[in-house]
Structures are given as C-alpha cells and as structure tokens.
Design an enzyme around this catalytic site. Sequence first.
Site, short mmCIF file in Angstrom:
data_model
loop_
_atom_site.label_atom_id
_atom_site.label_comp_id
_atom_site.label_asym_id
_atom_site.label_seq_id
_atom_site.Cartn_x
_atom_site.Cartn_y
_atom_site.Cartn_z
N SER A 1 0.87 -1.17 0.00
CA SER A 1 0.00 0.00 0.00
C SER A 1 0.91 1.23 0.00
CB SER A 1 -0.93 -0.01 1.21
OG SER A 1 -0.22 -0.25 2.40
N GLU B 1 1.31 5.49 0.76
CA GLU B 1 0.76 6.66 1.45
C GLU B 1 1.19 7.95 0.75
OE1 GLU B 1 0.75 6.57 5.78
OE2 GLU B 1 1.52 8.62 5.76
N ASP C 1 -1.61 14.67 16.37
CA ASP C 1 -0.70 15.42 17.25
C ASP C 1 -1.38 16.68 17.75
OD1 ASP C 1 1.62 13.82 17.29
OD2 ASP C 1 2.06 14.43 15.23
N PHE D 1 12.69 14.36 10.84
CA PHE D 1 11.36 13.77 10.91
C PHE D 1 11.35 12.65 11.97
CE2 PHE D 1 8.08 11.31 8.23
CZ PHE D 1 7.03 12.05 8.76
N HIS E 1 3.64 -1.17 3.75
CA HIS E 1 3.03 0.15 3.53
C HIS E 1 4.19 1.12 3.28
CE1 HIS E 1 -0.10 3.25 4.01
NE2 HIS E 1 0.78 3.96 4.70
C1 FAD Z 1 0.63 4.89 9.93
C2 FAD Z 1 0.54 6.28 10.53
C3 FAD Z 1 -0.20 7.26 9.87
C4 FAD Z 1 -0.32 8.54 10.40
N1 FAD Z 1 -1.06 9.49 9.71
C5 FAD Z 1 -1.24 10.72 10.25
C6 FAD Z 1 -2.06 11.70 9.59
O1 FAD Z 1 -2.60 11.46 8.50
N2 FAD Z 1 -2.22 12.90 10.19
C7 FAD Z 1 -1.64 13.20 11.40
O2 FAD Z 1 -1.84 14.32 11.89
N3 FAD Z 1 -0.85 12.31 12.04
C8 FAD Z 1 -0.64 11.07 11.50
N4 FAD Z 1 0.15 10.15 12.16
C9 FAD Z 1 0.82 10.53 13.41
C10 FAD Z 1 -0.09 10.39 14.65
O3 FAD Z 1 -1.20 11.23 14.53
C11 FAD Z 1 0.72 10.77 15.87
O4 FAD Z 1 1.73 9.83 16.11
C12 FAD Z 1 -0.10 11.02 17.13
O5 FAD Z 1 0.74 11.61 18.10
C13 FAD Z 1 -0.71 9.78 17.74
O6 FAD Z 1 -1.83 9.34 17.07
P1 FAD Z 1 -2.22 7.79 17.18
O7 FAD Z 1 -3.50 7.55 16.54
O8 FAD Z 1 -1.08 6.99 16.75
O9 FAD Z 1 -2.40 7.73 18.75
P2 FAD Z 1 -2.91 6.61 19.73
O10 FAD Z 1 -2.89 5.28 19.10
O11 FAD Z 1 -4.19 7.09 20.33
O12 FAD Z 1 -1.80 6.72 20.82
C14 FAD Z 1 -0.47 6.34 20.56
C15 FAD Z 1 0.22 6.00 21.87
O13 FAD Z 1 0.47 7.14 22.64
C16 FAD Z 1 0.04 6.94 23.96
N5 FAD Z 1 -0.78 8.08 24.34
C17 FAD Z 1 -1.70 8.67 23.57
N6 FAD Z 1 -2.23 9.72 24.19
C18 FAD Z 1 -1.60 9.78 25.38
C19 FAD Z 1 -1.70 10.66 26.48
N7 FAD Z 1 -2.55 11.70 26.47
N8 FAD Z 1 -0.90 10.42 27.55
C20 FAD Z 1 -0.03 9.38 27.56
N9 FAD Z 1 0.11 8.53 26.54
C21 FAD Z 1 -0.67 8.73 25.49
C22 FAD Z 1 -0.76 5.70 24.04
O14 FAD Z 1 -0.19 4.83 25.00
C23 FAD Z 1 -0.65 5.10 22.69
O15 FAD Z 1 -0.06 3.86 22.75
C24 FAD Z 1 0.31 8.86 11.65
C25 FAD Z 1 1.07 7.87 12.30
C26 FAD Z 1 1.20 6.59 11.76
C27 FAD Z 1 2.02 5.56 12.47
#
Ligand code: FAD
Length: 313
Positions: A21, A23, A115, A225, A275
């Site tokens: 896939s 991105e 983020d 990055f 990916h």
């Molecule tokens: C494949 C991939 C695609 C992505 N695409 C995008 C995108 O399109 N746009 C974008 O803006 N970002 C993107 N990101 C980055 C992502 O948004 C950031 O890494 C963000 O900080 C965490 O989102 P998440 O869904 O991974 O978080 P989650 O899965 O909710 O959390 C990740 C980890 O952080 C810890 N955590 C979360 N919140 C807290 C908290 N408040 N306190 C303590 N620990 C905490 C949890 O233990 C969890 O394991 C991507 C990352 C990946 C790996």
Amino acid sequence: MDASRPSRFINAGKPRGIRVSFEFFPPKTAEMEQSLWEAISRLAPLKPNFVSVTYGAGGSTRERTHTTVKRILAETMLTPAAHLTCVAATCAEVDAVIGAYAQAGVRHIVALRGDPLAGAGEKYAPHPGGYRNAADLVAGIKRLADLEVSVSAYPEKHPDSPSVAADIDMLKAKVDAGATRAITQFFFENDLYFRYRDRVRAAGIDIPIVPGILPVQNFKTTKTFAARCGASVPAWLADRFDGLDDDAATRKLIAAAVAAEQVLDLVDHGVTDFHFYTMNRADLVYAICHLLGLRPSTVTGNSARATAEKERA
Ligand SMILES: Cc1cc2nc3c(=O)[nH]c(=O)nc-3n(C[C@H](O)[C@H](O)[C@H](O)COP(=O)(O)OP(=O)(O)OC[C@H]3O[C@@H](n4cnc5c(N)ncnc54)[C@H](O)[C@@H]3O)c2cc1C
C-alpha cells in the site's frame, strides 16, 4: 550459501503473495498536485492493496484530503483510505467528515488521534466535545458506517507513551473497537519490528501489523522527521549517506539499496504486506516494489476497481 536468495530476483514474476500500500499527502500547490499525480500514475499499475491520503495536523488539510481521495476514486482503479484524526474537533465535526467519506464511496479510514495543534511533543488534550483518543475514534467510525479501519502502531513506542506495554494496551483497545489492520511508524532496524510484533502477538492481538517503510529520499530530512516521531536512526544509516551531500545520484542508489535490504529481510521473516511512505514520489518505491516481484498491470480506469478488489479479497 542461502539458495533461496537469488530466486527472489530470478522468479520475480512468480506470485509470492506480496501486498503493498502507498501513502500520499494532499498537495498544497498546483506544482505539488502535479508531482502527486505523476507518482500516483506511476505506482497505480502495481495494483496496491490500497492507497492512503494523510490528514494534516488539526484537520488543516480536511478539504485537500477529501479532494484528493475523491479524485483517486473518480480517476483511478485504486482503493483509497482516508486518514482522519480527532484533534481540535468535536465528535459531530469528525462524524460529518466520516459521513462525507462514506457518501463519496470511501470504504477505508486510517483512524488516528493526531498530534496536538502546538506540534508533536506538546501535551495532548482531547477537545472537550471530541473523541478522546484513537480507540474512541475507531468506535465512532464503526458506529456510523461499515468501514474498514486501520490504525497506527509504534515498534519503538509512541513518544507520549510511558511504555511499550501501554502502547500495546492502546493498540488492543483500537482492535477491540473494530480496527482490522495496524500500520507501523517507520523504522530502520528490523529487529525492532520483530520484537514488537512478538509482544503484540503475546498480548493476543492477531490483526496484521503492516511495516511502514520510509525510503530515505533525503537523509537530513529523514533525521529531523524521525526525531519528531520517536523513530531511531542507526549510526550505520548515517554512515551510508556520509559524504554524499552533493551527490544526488549516488544517494538515490544507496537509498534504494537500504530499502531493498530492509524489505527483503522482512520477506525472509515471513512479512507479506508493506506500507510505503512515498512522500509523493514514485521512483524509489517503484524500484523496491519491482524487486519484491510486483509488475505493472495494463488494466486501468475506474471500471477495473471492482476486478482489483475481487482479486484482493
Ligand atoms: C501509519 C501512521 C499514519 C499517520 N497518519 C497521520 C495523519 O494522517 N495525520 C496526522 O496528523 N498524524 C498522523 N500520524 C501521526 C499520529 O497522529 C501521531 O503519532 C499522534 O501523536 C498519535 O496518534 P495515534 O493515533 O497513533 O495515537 P494513539 O494510538 O491514540 O496513541 C499512541 C500511543 O500514545 C500513547 N498516548 C496517547 N495519548 C496519550 C496521552 N494523552 N498520555 C499518555 N500517553 C498517550 C498511548 O499509549 C498510545 O499507545 C500517523 C502515524 C502513523 C504511524
């Protein structure tokens, strides 16, 4: 001598069940739009499992992500996956985006927390009326529509997370909410991925953990990055690009070699799905896919999507 190694290249046409896939990020300018579509046109004939389009921090690319995804649906045979975050938005606002995607024919969302608006590294606070985290968002998507949901995974731990165990608990919560695939943050040491995958499996999580592969288009940018998202850059990688700042042609060859070495080692360890973080550029990714045995299909156009999806099922 390992007799299976040369056969990877010689029997390149033989199906090995490799699925990829790609991105992309939504373009900001007409020029960027052109390079994105050049990349999509070059990579589309490789029949990726899906192509995903990122969502800018705080929903800053909401319209552009939507436009890009819709154009992919209208003009290609590709299956798009729209990234979506829950930063700085109410549940109702996020739900409206999900509804618009579902209505446009999107069937796959990459659900993320996102983020903080102030940038990665700042303390995250959910919007008072919004989804709390990625697991909550996955549940919201599943409540609204029958969409495939992929989520993130972090072989080196998410920077906010206190431990790998806490990370895996979050992954489990996302799977329990309905996610069926995790895509990892990029990494350069495969052992990090293998160790993480073992821990995920030991926690009873059985969805595919698809490695995210970042071909190093530019070493300096990659380093910056990586520092932001908590991925380590090994000294051997720096060494490979050492002295090549003014030699783009050699840098490109080295980047292809580094990524090829990484994906082929993953194949040796049984990985079949990859990916690629394309950074909207096709060349390196195309070459690595070729090495993985993928060949362009001549079938193009919107009508071919159904056939492609049937083949993939
Ligand atoms: C494949 C991939 C695609 C992505 N695409 C995008 C995108 O399109 N746009 C974008 O803006 N970002 C993107 N990101 C980055 C992502 O948004 C950031 O890494 C963000 O900080 C965490 O989102 P998440 O869904 O991974 O978080 P989650 O899965 O909710 O959390 C990740 C980890 O952080 C810890 N955590 C979360 N919140 C807290 C908290 N408040 N306190 C303590 N620990 C905490 C949890 O233990 C969890 O394991 C991507 C990352 C990946 C790996």
